[in-house]
Scaffold this active site. Structure first.
Site, short mmCIF file in Angstrom:
data_model
loop_
_atom_site.label_atom_id
_atom_site.label_comp_id
_atom_site.label_asym_id
_atom_site.label_seq_id
_atom_site.Cartn_x
_atom_site.Cartn_y
_atom_site.Cartn_z
N SER A 173 -3.11 5.76 7.26
CA SER A 173 -1.75 5.77 6.71
C SER A 173 -0.87 6.79 7.42
O SER A 173 -1.35 7.83 7.87
CB SER A 173 -1.83 6.13 5.22
OG SER A 173 -0.59 6.55 4.74
N TYR A 197 5.19 3.80 8.01
CA TYR A 197 6.39 3.73 7.19
C TYR A 197 7.53 3.82 8.18
O TYR A 197 7.73 4.84 8.83
CB TYR A 197 6.43 4.89 6.19
CG TYR A 197 5.58 4.64 4.97
CD1 TYR A 197 5.85 3.57 4.12
CD2 TYR A 197 4.49 5.45 4.67
CE1 TYR A 197 5.07 3.32 3.00
CE2 TYR A 197 3.70 5.20 3.55
CZ TYR A 197 4.00 4.14 2.73
OH TYR A 197 3.22 3.88 1.63
N THR A 223 4.57 -1.15 6.43
CA THR A 223 4.63 -1.37 4.98
C THR A 223 6.09 -1.47 4.54
O THR A 223 6.90 -0.60 4.86
CB THR A 223 3.92 -0.21 4.24
OG1 THR A 223 2.57 -0.20 4.66
CG2 THR A 223 3.99 -0.38 2.73
N LYS A 313 3.04 -5.54 5.82
CA LYS A 313 2.29 -5.36 4.56
C LYS A 313 3.26 -5.20 3.39
O LYS A 313 4.21 -4.41 3.49
CB LYS A 313 1.42 -4.11 4.67
CG LYS A 313 0.71 -3.73 3.38
CD LYS A 313 -0.28 -2.61 3.64
CE LYS A 313 -1.04 -2.21 2.40
NZ LYS A 313 -0.32 -1.29 1.54
N HIS A 337 1.01 -3.41 -3.12
CA HIS A 337 0.71 -1.98 -2.99
C HIS A 337 -0.26 -1.53 -4.10
O HIS A 337 -0.16 -0.43 -4.62
CB HIS A 337 2.01 -1.18 -3.07
CG HIS A 337 2.04 0.05 -2.21
ND1 HIS A 337 2.77 0.13 -1.07
CD2 HIS A 337 1.43 1.27 -2.34
CE1 HIS A 337 2.63 1.34 -0.53
NE2 HIS A 337 1.80 2.04 -1.30
N ARG A 340 1.30 -0.29 -7.38
CA ARG A 340 1.82 1.09 -7.44
C ARG A 340 3.32 1.17 -7.23
O ARG A 340 3.90 2.25 -7.25
CB ARG A 340 1.11 1.94 -6.38
CG ARG A 340 -0.39 2.02 -6.60
CD ARG A 340 -1.13 2.50 -5.38
NE ARG A 340 -0.96 3.92 -5.12
CZ ARG A 340 -1.63 4.88 -5.73
NH1 ARG A 340 -2.50 4.58 -6.67
NH2 ARG A 340 -1.44 6.14 -5.41
N THR A 372 -5.04 -5.87 -3.15
CA THR A 372 -4.68 -5.60 -4.55
C THR A 372 -5.65 -6.24 -5.53
O THR A 372 -5.72 -7.46 -5.64
CB THR A 372 -3.24 -6.02 -4.90
OG1 THR A 372 -2.33 -5.34 -4.03
CG2 THR A 372 -2.90 -5.63 -6.34
C1 LIG Z 1 -4.32 6.35 -3.57
C2 LIG Z 1 -3.61 5.29 -2.80
C3 LIG Z 1 -2.77 5.62 -1.76
C4 LIG Z 1 -2.12 4.63 -1.03
N1 LIG Z 1 -1.34 4.99 0.04
C5 LIG Z 1 -0.77 4.01 0.79
C6 LIG Z 1 -0.05 4.34 1.97
O1 LIG Z 1 0.06 5.49 2.34
N2 LIG Z 1 0.50 3.33 2.68
C7 LIG Z 1 0.38 2.02 2.30
O2 LIG Z 1 0.89 1.12 2.98
N3 LIG Z 1 -0.32 1.68 1.20
C8 LIG Z 1 -0.89 2.63 0.44
N4 LIG Z 1 -1.63 2.30 -0.66
C9 LIG Z 1 -1.80 0.88 -1.00
C10 LIG Z 1 -3.05 0.31 -0.33
O3 LIG Z 1 -2.86 0.22 1.06
C11 LIG Z 1 -3.40 -1.10 -0.85
O4 LIG Z 1 -2.26 -1.92 -0.73
C12 LIG Z 1 -3.85 -1.09 -2.31
O5 LIG Z 1 -4.65 0.03 -2.58
C13 LIG Z 1 -4.61 -2.37 -2.60
O6 LIG Z 1 -5.01 -2.44 -3.93
P1 LIG Z 1 -6.47 -1.98 -4.45
O7 LIG Z 1 -6.43 -0.50 -4.55
O8 LIG Z 1 -6.58 -2.63 -5.79
O9 LIG Z 1 -7.49 -2.46 -3.45
C14 LIG Z 1 -2.28 3.28 -1.39
C15 LIG Z 1 -3.14 2.95 -2.45
C16 LIG Z 1 -3.81 3.93 -3.15
C17 LIG Z 1 -4.73 3.54 -4.26
#
Ligand SMILES: Cc1cc2nc3c(=O)[nH]c(=O)nc-3n(C[C@H](O)[C@H](O)[C@H](O)COP(=O)(O)O)c2cc1C
Length: 446
Positions: A173, A197, A223, A313, A337, A340, A372
């Protein structure tokens, strides 16, 4: 009155009329002790009978034993929760607002029925696939996650090395706590991708893109679901700060999780390792990560600038999936995401068949990836059957990381691999390309 004829007992008195009594409720005759066959008579056990049954083992408290005891990602999550302070655990485990999106995304994988084929030769299951022009030993890769060294101090190093040894891609990331160069050095034979980003400040993006290319990343994943930050209410309630602040609450919490705090305090402080040139507080940097002024023009600029695979993404509608491909994307990640960002967002697993249909109609070979809610190998198999070319996991690997560092990530991948192989064998399918929509029935639709 009907007389019941009892074979072998012609003298038996006529039985009461039980015509209307279902067999299960008919009064049972108590067995007389003389009815018990001789082989079933009780006797005093001999030591030689007991000896093979006695398998008392010394309890094992090692990390490996702890991880081996987890047979599911959910069980790794339980271990992770015990070992990680509440604020970083909740930062990982939580989602936006009422967390409806995340719950629905996980539920979507449960609301299916598999349709197995019988009498197929499934003596060898091949889970390998090709994604964006290169092989992957498993049809799953590691999604980008920020602040990973906050969850457990091995962070990005553990993720990238585990991915390297499993033969799958690892995505670093922009918010990573290890730099592009350090991750490349940690996993020199790994397939490393970089998540960007994108900012309207192009110089800033350009520098990262150039570093990612130089470090050998073959794929840039931009993303696009973060115009602003999602409302992560658990973080608000926990007073979550990055890095975690030493308050009375965190100090008390530390007494239950000494290993986490020891690791945290004895390793390099948390920084956005790839952005160390930028001054400002961590909060400033986080805010600057979300750029509400971005448009498709910025994507065009990126397409012209980055020569490798470009993946977008955070795709949440069929129209946007088509549009980014029109703008030159080599692949899309159907993702919200991990729930989130927008709560009540579309669920990638629901969107998948529509995107697959649209891409087939358009004759595009752009890759369809999905994340996800994936918590088991069966979830991955279901996604592949409905048309995904590849999947990504976020929390599933982070639970492993928090449960036991690098060994925990290995264990998470091992659990998913076993799940996938078993599910495919039971479906009568021996390779990823053999999975089709016929193997999955969406329960809601029937
Ligand atoms: C703790 C955490 C940090 C994340 N940080 C980023 C990030 O920096 N950039 C990004 O594109 N997605 C980020 N994501 C999203 C993940 O890339 C991914 O889309 C997501 O975790 C998928 O869902 P899942 O946790 O149910 O597998 C983050 C997810 C989590 C749980």
């Amino acid at each position: 009155m009907t007389h019941i004829i009892q074979p072998g007992n012609p003298e038996a008195a006529p039985a009461p009329d039980t015509t209307d009594i279902p067999a299960a409720h008919a009064p049972a005759k108590a067995p007389a002790s003389s009815d018990v066959p001789p082989a079933l008579k009780r006797r005093v056990p001999k030591y030689s009978d007991l000896a093979p049954l006695m398998q008392f083992k010394k309890p094992e408290f090692s990390k490996d034993a702890r991880l081996k005891r987890a047979s599911t990602i959910w069980e790794l999550r339980d271990i992770a929760k015990r070992r990680t302070p509440q604020a970083p655990f909740d930062y990982t485990d939580g989602a936006a607002e009422e967390e409806i999106t995340l719950r629905r995304a996980r539920q979507a994988f449960l609301d299916i029925e598999f349709r197995p084929g019988i009498l197929r030769n499934v003596s060898a299951i091949d889970l390998s696939t090709t994604i964006l022009g290169k092989p992957s030993r498993l049809p799953v890769g590691i999604a980008p996650t920020g602040f990973t060294r906050m969850m457990q101090s091995e962070g990005e190093y553990a993720g990238s090395r585990a991915a390297e040894s499993a033969g799958i891609p690892y995505t670093l990331s922009t918010m990573g706590t290890a730099s592009i160069e350090d991750v490349a050095a940690a996993a020199p034979n790994g397939r490393n991708w970089f998540q960007l980003y994108l900012w309207t400040d192009r110089d800033r993006s350009l520098e990262l893109i150039e570093r990612a290319a130089k470090a050998g990343n073959d794929t840039l994943m931009v993303t696009v679901d973060t115009a602003v930050a999602g409302a992560r209410l658990r973080d608000v309630r926990n007073g979550m700060t990055i890095p975690p602040a030493l308050t009375l609450k965190t100090v008390l919490d530390a007494s239950y999780r000494p290993a986490w705090w020891f690791n945290f305090l004895t390793h390099e402080p948390l920084t956005f390792a790839s952005l160390s040139r930028y001054t400002g507080t961590v909060a400033d940097l986080i805010n600057s990560m979300f750029d509400p002024t971005l448009t498709f023009e910025d994507l065009d600029w990126l397409r012209d600038t980055w020569k490798g695979n470009l993946v977008v993404k955070g795709i949440q509608t069929v129209e946007d999936a088509r549009r980014v491909v029109d703008h030159g994307a080599d692949g899309v990640v159907l993702s919200n995401h991990g729930g989130r960002q927008l709560d009540r967002a579309p669920i990638p697993f629901h969107l998948l068949p529509e995107v697959k249909e649209a891409f087939t109609k358009d004759h595009t070979d752009a890759a369809i990836m999905l994340d996800t809610g994936i918590m088991s190998g069966a979830d991955i198999v279901a996604a592949l059957a409905l048309g995904a070319d590849f999947t990504l996991i976020g929390r599933a690997y982070l639970y492993g990381l928090m449960a036991g560092g690098r060994a925990g990530v290995d264990r998470a991948l091992e659990i998913l691999e076993k799940d996938m192989a078993r599910t495919m064998a039971l479906l009568g399918v021996s390779s990823v390309s053999g999975l089709t929509p016929d193997h999955v029935r969406l329960l809601g639709k029937h």
